[in-house]
Design an enzyme around this catalytic site. Structure first.
Site, short mmCIF file in Angstrom:
data_model
loop_
_atom_site.label_atom_id
_atom_site.label_comp_id
_atom_site.label_asym_id
_atom_site.label_seq_id
_atom_site.Cartn_x
_atom_site.Cartn_y
_atom_site.Cartn_z
N HIS A 1 -1.74 0.56 -1.82
CA HIS A 1 -2.90 0.43 -2.69
C HIS A 1 -4.01 1.36 -2.18
O HIS A 1 -3.91 1.95 -1.13
CB HIS A 1 -3.46 -1.00 -2.66
CG HIS A 1 -2.55 -2.02 -3.25
ND1 HIS A 1 -2.78 -2.59 -4.48
CD2 HIS A 1 -1.42 -2.59 -2.77
CE1 HIS A 1 -1.82 -3.46 -4.74
NE2 HIS A 1 -0.98 -3.48 -3.73
N SER A 2 -5.11 1.41 -2.92
CA SER A 2 -6.34 1.97 -2.40
C SER A 2 -7.47 1.15 -3.01
O SER A 2 -7.27 0.55 -4.07
CB SER A 2 -6.49 3.45 -2.78
OG SER A 2 -6.63 3.60 -4.17
N GLU B 1 -4.06 -0.54 2.23
CA GLU B 1 -5.14 0.02 1.42
C GLU B 1 -5.41 1.40 2.01
O GLU B 1 -5.82 1.52 3.15
CB GLU B 1 -6.41 -0.82 1.49
CG GLU B 1 -6.30 -2.23 0.90
CD GLU B 1 -6.27 -2.25 -0.63
OE1 GLU B 1 -6.39 -1.15 -1.25
OE2 GLU B 1 -6.11 -3.33 -1.20
ZN LIG Z 1 -4.44 -2.30 -5.63
#
Ligand SMILES: [Zn+2]
Ligand SMILES: *[C@@H]1O[C@H](CO)[C@@H](O)[C@H](O)[C@H]1NC(C)=O
Ligand SMILES: *[C@@H]1O[C@H](CO)[C@@H](O)[C@H](O)[C@H]1NC(C)=O
Ligand SMILES: *[C@@H]1O[C@H](CO)[C@@H](O)[C@H](O)[C@H]1NC(C)=O
Length: 499
Positions: A382-383, A458
């Protein structure tokens, strides 16, 4: 149940607003160079975010109860939560709510600042980069037979492909080029497969790579002795171990899919250029599988219509809104939240695995044995936020029985990532580092399937650009997570194979 107004009052009454915030000009951050808003091409016909801002709320240290309360308050106000840490919340608000924040004054224990004061300007400025890198990529693509560089020339990590973001079609084409370029070369096996379809009928595709064990180069020797693999690639001791990387659950988080392919690409390149490299050892020990884009509908919608779209594009029985937040829809300790509108960016669906995409991937993760593999690792990219997290997300009190090992490996991953470019990454339990959220993919992978090494990452950044990470930061980001994933694979190899 308290109403929105009293919640609002409760929140505002306990907030400190720095005096400088009276003016919306205040604290515009240096990085946000505001360019004129004229863009077309990739960005034509897009939803605009005029007047919207992203705010950073600073809470007391590790005050989980309060963090949760404030998150819920913002959600009930229609705020879009971008990121949380143990003591901050980033939230996107429209101009009305932003004005409310600015008009309400001073008190108590919370500070809040306009982190991205003019969201549309930031989007516009990144669109300029996006357009130029994407035009340059396309130009190379068109000129490829006139002695120009082939942008899909995968024989080098310097391929222009990694310099910009791509459509679903070009991402999938890159995957097919991986097969075309490397399958059968130097003992590498690269395959592609389909795990299902999205609500809109797009294919959900994955790619796997491994190294035949009888290819040149001697086998591993971490514990001071050399061993010889039996059987085919990715097989040690008769078990085929799979290491799965998923990304793109959230449409707007574009750097995930780019990084996932960069990882697989650089692993294969390193292994083929040096059969005695660490990469070759890992490719002989694991089958690496990448499902780079689990939400192609949402990703496409983010590219073509609403840059900040997060969910999939599934109809959910509401007239006004659609889409399920995939990362709230996985089937482990899933529960229907008391009050959440289908219009919310975190709408989890009416039941676990209601989303086509989570269901398809859930089967894939659950069906390792049927495919003849044992999935050891699952990493969900994710980010943004620069975190590396292990389960659980659904509760801050529920720690996996492997928590110590997961933490130890996670700290090593964060360090490996930090060592690359000096960017800090933090490791820890998902709920602790962000906030309580049921239906997370890593909870399902750990809690339901027998995958032990379950993580979510992330990626960059820490909020300067947030989801609008410029194309120039794709490579450094991808390079970091590649180092992190290789560290994790090595850690697992030492813990489970080379004993
Ligand atoms: Zn996400
Ligand atoms: C691909 O890149 C390599 C290395 O830069 C180069 O030697 C080769 O000629 C290129 N191939 C094509 C088809 O462009
Ligand atoms: C592995 O061994 C098999 C059988 O001896 C052979 O057919 C195959 O070409 C070998 N593969 C590599 C990559 O050397
Ligand atoms: C394996 O996949 C099938 C559908 O392809 C599904 O019915 C089954 O439940 C899956 N098994 C697991 C353990 O997830």
């Amino acid at each position: 149940m308290r109403g929105v107004n009293s919640l609002t009052a409760l929140f505002f009454s306990s907030m400190i607003l720095p005096a400088s915030l009276g003016s919306s000009q205040a604290s515009r951050r240096d990085a946000q160079v505001v360019l004129s808003g004229t863009t077309d091409g990739v960005t034509g016909g897009q939803e605009r975010y005029d007047g919207e801002s992203v705010w950073r709320v600073k809470l007391g240290d590790h005050d989980r109860a309060r963090r949760e309360e404030v998150v819920q308050m913002f959600e009930s106000l229609g705020g879009d939560i971008w990121h949380t840490t143990s003591d901050t919340i980033d939230v996107r608000l429209d101009s009305t709510s932003s004005q409310l924040l600015m008009d309400n004054q001073l008190h108590a224990t919370t500070t809040i600042e306009p982190f991205i004061p003019d969201l549309q300007s930031l989007i516009d400025s990144i669109n300029v980069d996006l357009e130029s890198t994407s035009t340059s990529f396309k130009k190379k693509n068109n000129n490829r037979n006139k002695n120009k560089q082939d942008p899909f020339n995968l024989t080098t990590i310097d391929t222009p492909f990694h310099d910009t973001y791509h459509s679903v079609e070009d991402l999938y084409k890159f995957g097919d080029k991986l097969v075309e370029t490397f399958d059968g070369k130097d003992g590498v096996v690269v395959t592609s497969f389909e795990i299902g379809e999205t609500f809109e009928g797009k294919k959900l595709r994955g790619w796997s790579a491994k190294l035949q064990s009888n290819s040149s180069g001697s086998a591993m020797s971490t514990s001071g002795r050399t061993r010889t693999d039996r059987g085919g690639g990715g097989v040690t001791d008769g078990i085929e171990r799979e290491f799965v990387v998923q990304s793109g659950q959230h449409g707007r988080e574009w750097v995930g899919p780019s990084s996932a392919f960069y990882f697989l690409h650089s692993l294969i390149l390193a292994a083929t250029s040096d059969p005695s490299s660490e990469a070759a050892l890992l490719l002989r020990s694991f089958t690496f599988t990448v499902v780079p884009l689990i939400n192609p509908d949402g990703y496409t919608y983010s590219r073509e219509h609403s840059r900040l779209w997060r969910k999939n594009r599934q109809q959910v029985g509401s007239k006004s809104c659609l889409g399920i937040d995939l990362n709230s829809n996985w089937g482990y300790k899933w529960r229907y939240p008391k009050a959440v509108s289908p219009c919310s960016e975190s709408y989890p669906g009416k039941e676990a695995f209601e989303a086509y995409e989570t269901k398809a991937m859930g089967y894939y993760l659950g069906n390792g044995t049927e495919r003849g593999t044992k999935i050891r690792a699952f990493v969900d990219l994710h980010s943004y936020g620069q975190l590396f997290m292990f389960p659980f997300a659904h509760s801050c009190e529920d720690y996996p029985s492997d928590a110590e090992m997961l933490m130890e490996a996670g700290l090593g991953v964060a360090k490996a990532m930090r060592t690359k470019q000096g960017e800090g990454y933090e490791a820890g339990q998902a709920c602790d580092l962000t906030y309580r959220a049921p239906g997370d993919a890593i909870d399902f992978a750990y809690g339901v399937t027998d995958i032990r090494w379950s993580y979510s990452a992330e990626l960059r950044d820490t909020g300067t650009y947030g989801f609008m990470l410029p194309p120039s930061l794709i490579r450094p980001t991808a390079d970091e997570i590649t180092a992190g994933l290789m560290y994790l694979a090595k850690f697992i190899y030492v813990a489970e194979i080379a004993n």
